[in-house]
Design a protein around this motif. Structure first.
Motif, PDB file in Angstrom:
ATOM      1  N   ASP A  66       0.638  -1.337  -0.007  1.00 59.33           N
ATOM      2  CA  ASP A  66       0.119  -0.050   0.071  1.00 59.33           C
ATOM      3  C   ASP A  66       0.782   1.190   0.027  1.00 59.33           C
ATOM      4  OD1 ASP A  66       0.798   0.603   2.504  1.00 59.33           O
ATOM      5  OD2 ASP A  66      -1.002  -0.017   3.559  1.00 59.33           O
ATOM      6  N   ASN A  70       3.274  -0.649   3.529  1.00 56.83           N
ATOM      7  CA  ASN A  70       2.677  -1.995   4.179  1.00 56.83           C
ATOM      8  C   ASN A  70       2.651  -3.023   3.137  1.00 56.83           C
ATOM      9  OD1 ASN A  70       2.647  -1.143   7.109  1.00 56.83           O
ATOM     10  ND2 ASN A  70       0.708  -0.061   6.334  1.00 56.83           N
ATOM     11  N   ARG A  71       3.141  -4.108   3.364  1.00 59.15           N
ATOM     12  CA  ARG A  71       3.131  -5.276   2.444  1.00 59.15           C
ATOM     13  C   ARG A  71       2.056  -6.308   2.806  1.00 59.15           C
ATOM     14  NH1 ARG A  71       8.681  -7.250  -0.535  1.00 59.15           N
ATOM     15  NH2 ARG A  71       7.728  -5.247  -1.207  1.00 59.15           N
ATOM     16  N   SER A  72       1.531  -6.849   1.999  1.00 56.75           N
ATOM     17  CA  SER A  72       0.518  -7.945   2.385  1.00 56.75           C
ATOM     18  C   SER A  72       0.759  -9.182   1.066  1.00 56.75           C
ATOM     19  CB  SER A  72      -1.066  -7.494   2.248  1.00 56.75           C
ATOM     20  OG  SER A  72      -1.739  -8.731   2.377  1.00 56.75           O
ATOM     21  N   ILE A  74      -0.440 -12.338  -0.184  1.00 59.59           N
ATOM     22  CA  ILE A  74      -1.485 -12.960  -0.437  1.00 59.59           C
ATOM     23  C   ILE A  74      -1.527 -14.574  -0.699  1.00 59.59           C
ATOM     24  CG2 ILE A  74      -3.398 -13.295  -2.412  1.00 59.59           C
ATOM     25  CD1 ILE A  74      -2.064  -9.798  -1.492  1.00 59.59           C
ATOM     26  N   ASN A  97      -2.889  -7.839  -7.665  1.00 63.79           N
ATOM     27  CA  ASN A  97      -1.645  -7.807  -6.787  1.00 63.79           C
ATOM     28  C   ASN A  97      -0.458  -7.845  -7.831  1.00 63.79           C
ATOM     29  OD1 ASN A  97      -3.234  -8.725  -4.129  1.00 63.79           O
ATOM     30  ND2 ASN A  97      -3.732 -10.044  -5.983  1.00 63.79           N
ATOM     31  N   ALA A 186       4.855 -12.292   8.984  1.00 65.55           N
ATOM     32  CA  ALA A 186       4.229 -11.170   9.349  1.00 65.55           C
ATOM     33  C   ALA A 186       3.213 -10.534   8.306  1.00 65.55           C
ATOM     34  CB  ALA A 186       5.114 -10.006   9.962  1.00 65.55           C
ATOM     35  N   ASP A 187       3.803 -10.308   7.296  1.00 67.15           N
ATOM     36  CA  ASP A 187       3.099  -9.625   5.809  1.00 67.15           C
ATOM     37  C   ASP A 187       2.033 -10.579   5.415  1.00 67.15           C
ATOM     38  OD1 ASP A 187       4.808  -7.435   5.902  1.00 67.15           O
ATOM     39  OD2 ASP A 187       6.189  -8.268   4.536  1.00 67.15           O
ATOM     40  N   SER A 190      -0.475 -10.199   8.105  1.00 64.56           N
ATOM     41  CA  SER A 190      -0.903  -8.678   8.279  1.00 64.56           C
ATOM     42  C   SER A 190      -0.751  -8.321   9.807  1.00 64.56           C
ATOM     43  CB  SER A 190      -2.447  -8.390   8.057  1.00 64.56           C
ATOM     44  OG  SER A 190      -2.510  -8.718   6.514  1.00 64.56           O
ATOM     45  N   VAL A 191       0.380  -8.455  10.249  1.00 67.18           N
ATOM     46  CA  VAL A 191       0.561  -8.061  11.472  1.00 67.18           C
ATOM     47  C   VAL A 191       2.009  -7.393  11.644  1.00 67.18           C
ATOM     48  CG1 VAL A 191      -0.762  -9.755  12.766  1.00 67.18           C
ATOM     49  CG2 VAL A 191       1.743 -10.141  12.403  1.00 67.18           C
TER      50      VAL A 191
ATOM     51  N   VAL B 145      -9.933 -12.180  -2.857  1.00 66.77           N
ATOM     52  CA  VAL B 145      -8.690 -11.539  -2.799  1.00 66.77           C
ATOM     53  C   VAL B 145      -9.001  -9.959  -2.503  1.00 66.77           C
ATOM     54  CG1 VAL B 145      -6.770 -10.565  -3.991  1.00 66.77           C
ATOM     55  CG2 VAL B 145      -7.431 -13.016  -4.442  1.00 66.77           C
ATOM     56  N   LEU B 148      -9.657 -10.159   1.219  1.00 64.22           N
ATOM     57  CA  LEU B 148      -8.374 -10.183   1.732  1.00 64.22           C
ATOM     58  C   LEU B 148      -7.758  -8.689   1.845  1.00 64.22           C
ATOM     59  CD1 LEU B 148      -6.565 -13.403   0.537  1.00 64.22           C
ATOM     60  CD2 LEU B 148      -7.341 -12.790   2.861  1.00 64.22           C
ATOM     61  N   MET B 151      -9.224  -7.010   4.821  1.00 62.15           N
ATOM     62  CA  MET B 151      -9.035  -7.419   6.048  1.00 62.15           C
ATOM     63  C   MET B 151      -7.396  -7.317   6.415  1.00 62.15           C
ATOM     64  SD  MET B 151     -11.477 -10.311   6.882  1.00 62.15           S
ATOM     65  CE  MET B 151     -10.394 -11.062   7.843  1.00 62.15           C
ATOM     66  N   ALA B 152      -6.655  -7.231   5.333  1.00 59.58           N
ATOM     67  CA  ALA B 152      -5.028  -6.950   5.536  1.00 59.58           C
ATOM     68  C   ALA B 152      -4.948  -5.586   6.109  1.00 59.58           C
ATOM     69  CB  ALA B 152      -4.416  -7.184   4.317  1.00 59.58           C
ATOM     70  N   LYS B 153      -5.908  -4.688   5.850  1.00 61.96           N
ATOM     71  CA  LYS B 153      -5.600  -3.214   6.396  1.00 61.96           C
ATOM     72  C   LYS B 153      -5.539  -3.405   8.014  1.00 61.96           C
ATOM     73  CE  LYS B 153      -5.849  -0.966   2.693  1.00 61.96           C
ATOM     74  NZ  LYS B 153      -5.507  -1.917   1.912  1.00 61.96           N
ATOM     75  N   ARG B 154      -4.637  -2.552   8.445  1.00 61.15           N
ATOM     76  CA  ARG B 154      -4.274  -2.747  10.208  1.00 61.15           C
ATOM     77  C   ARG B 154      -5.243  -2.179  11.019  1.00 61.15           C
ATOM     78  NH1 ARG B 154       1.186  -4.345   9.642  1.00 61.15           N
ATOM     79  NH2 ARG B 154       1.116  -5.705   7.760  1.00 61.15           N
TER      80      ARG B 154
END
Lengths: 219, 219
Positions: A66, A70-72, A74, A97, A186-187, A190-191, B145, B148, B151-154
């Motif tokens: 984002d 912040n990386r996610s 998938i 993505n 963690a990515d 999502s923490v 997706v 996801l 939900m990945a937002k912190r």
DNA sequence: ATAATTCGGTTGTTTTTACAACAGAAATGA
DNA sequence: TCATTTCTGTTGTAAAAACAACCGAATTAT
């Protein structure tokens, strides 16, 4: 490209198709082969795909970053797995993505329209391949739902337990390795990495599990 | 069941199939119709499915409740949509979620094996339907997706913005309604209801959006 | 071999969320 | 219509996560 026919033969996409037919289909489906160095992008968010792709060497991450960095992560693509298949349908829209090589990788591209359009000539495997596509994407679908299950957990600890339990079950062993380092895990969940690291160590101190690098054992 | 043929005709599953053929396929695919009162379970976590189902009346939620009563809403099924299609493949394993009627609902079941096995007789639409299945599950895949992504937002606020923005985009309007009350929205985004309610009101007070019941306007 | 970088763990602080409890409004049902 | 239940917003508190900063170990590159 022929060197990878044994790999393709073991994929879900070509289940039930012999090596000889795969060889023929490489031509029919206009297969193309590309290689990527670690860190290179195979696809980027916002692109429109006309190909279904199979990873034949290396490893990929499906991820997105984002605005704030912040990386996610998938999904992880391992050898023999497909990606991009959810964008094969006409009007699927742009890719949501990025797809990035996490090690030096080789990918084979197949023309989507040629898979979906039954050609008159030699290859009479199209309908089988479409069914295979359907089964493969079903599995991916179930996997996404499982991932949603992890992410729906309210605390970092619960997320870890949810993920590690599933991984243990999937690998049929209390001891298993995960395809992530700490930052990637963690990515994936999502923490925050440091908070997660902290939580993992607490769990270890409480005797719930032990770990070393990316090898975990649930107790 | 015939009364629902016009509904079926508009579904993604039967795209490109005429009403007459659908009528024939109802027999061929051993279609069965069931109704559920609001609150009743269509399927439960752990069941093994042999059917692909289409909702022709009412509304369903795909959800799961954990041991402590935390509910997670994975997906909303509206009229004309399918569910269970990810479990059509042989060896798919048990259902991961419950499917619950959120209003009085009617569902049509189709025998999975009869869809996947091309029969010799009348219906020559199997391969088209399999392709339709593939397209439909692709779309569901992309939707998962996106979820996801939310939900990945912190933070709760970011989750709300992510979800509401997408919904606004999907409905092509800054004003739109969502298929959830507050508790359901919280369960969908996996956050606490009261905290979310609080955050929504803060966002309203800051002039980011306005809302009334389940109707929202982004500013 | 050595320098540089990445990785994993630790700590303290700040911010955010969950939780609990409650109240008024709205919807539902008898 | 009146009673009951559900729904939404509000508040205060406790718990948890994010964030930032740092350090030593391990890995990678030169």
């Amino acid at each position: 490209m022929r060197e990878y026919i044994p790999v393709l033969n073991r994929t879900k996409l070509f289940a039930g198709v012999g090596e000889a037919e795969i060889s023929a289909m490489l031509v029919c489906l206009q297969a193309k082969q590309y290689s990527y160095k670690k860190g290179e992008y195979v696809f980027r968010q916002g692109e429109y795909l006309n190909n279904i792709t199979v990873l034949v060497e290396g490893g990929l991450h499906v991820q997105s970053d984002d605005y704030w960095g912040n990386r996610s992560i998938i999904n992880v693509i391992t050898i023999g797995e497909m990606f991009g298949e959810a964008y094969a349908a006409p009007g699927s829209g742009a890719l949501l993505n990025d797809v990035v090589a996490v090690e030096d990788s080789t990918v084979i591209f197949f023309d989507v329209r040629r898979i979906l359009t039954v050609c008159s000539s030699a290859c009479k495997f199209h309908s089988l391949v479409v069914q295979n596509l359907f089964f493969a994407i079903s599995e991916k679908n179930r996997m996404l739902v499982q991932k949603l299950g992890h992410m729906a957990k309210r605390s970092t600890r619960e997320k870890l337990i949810s993920y590690l339990s599933e991984e243990s079950k999937r690998q049929s062993s209390p001891t298993f390795t995960i395809p992530f380092n700490r930052q990637q895990l963690a990515d994936f969940l999502s923490v925050d990495r440091s908070a997660m690291s902290n939580e993992l160590c607490k769990m270890r101190d409480e005797g719930l599990l032990i770990f070393e690098k990316n090898k975990f054992t649930l107790l």
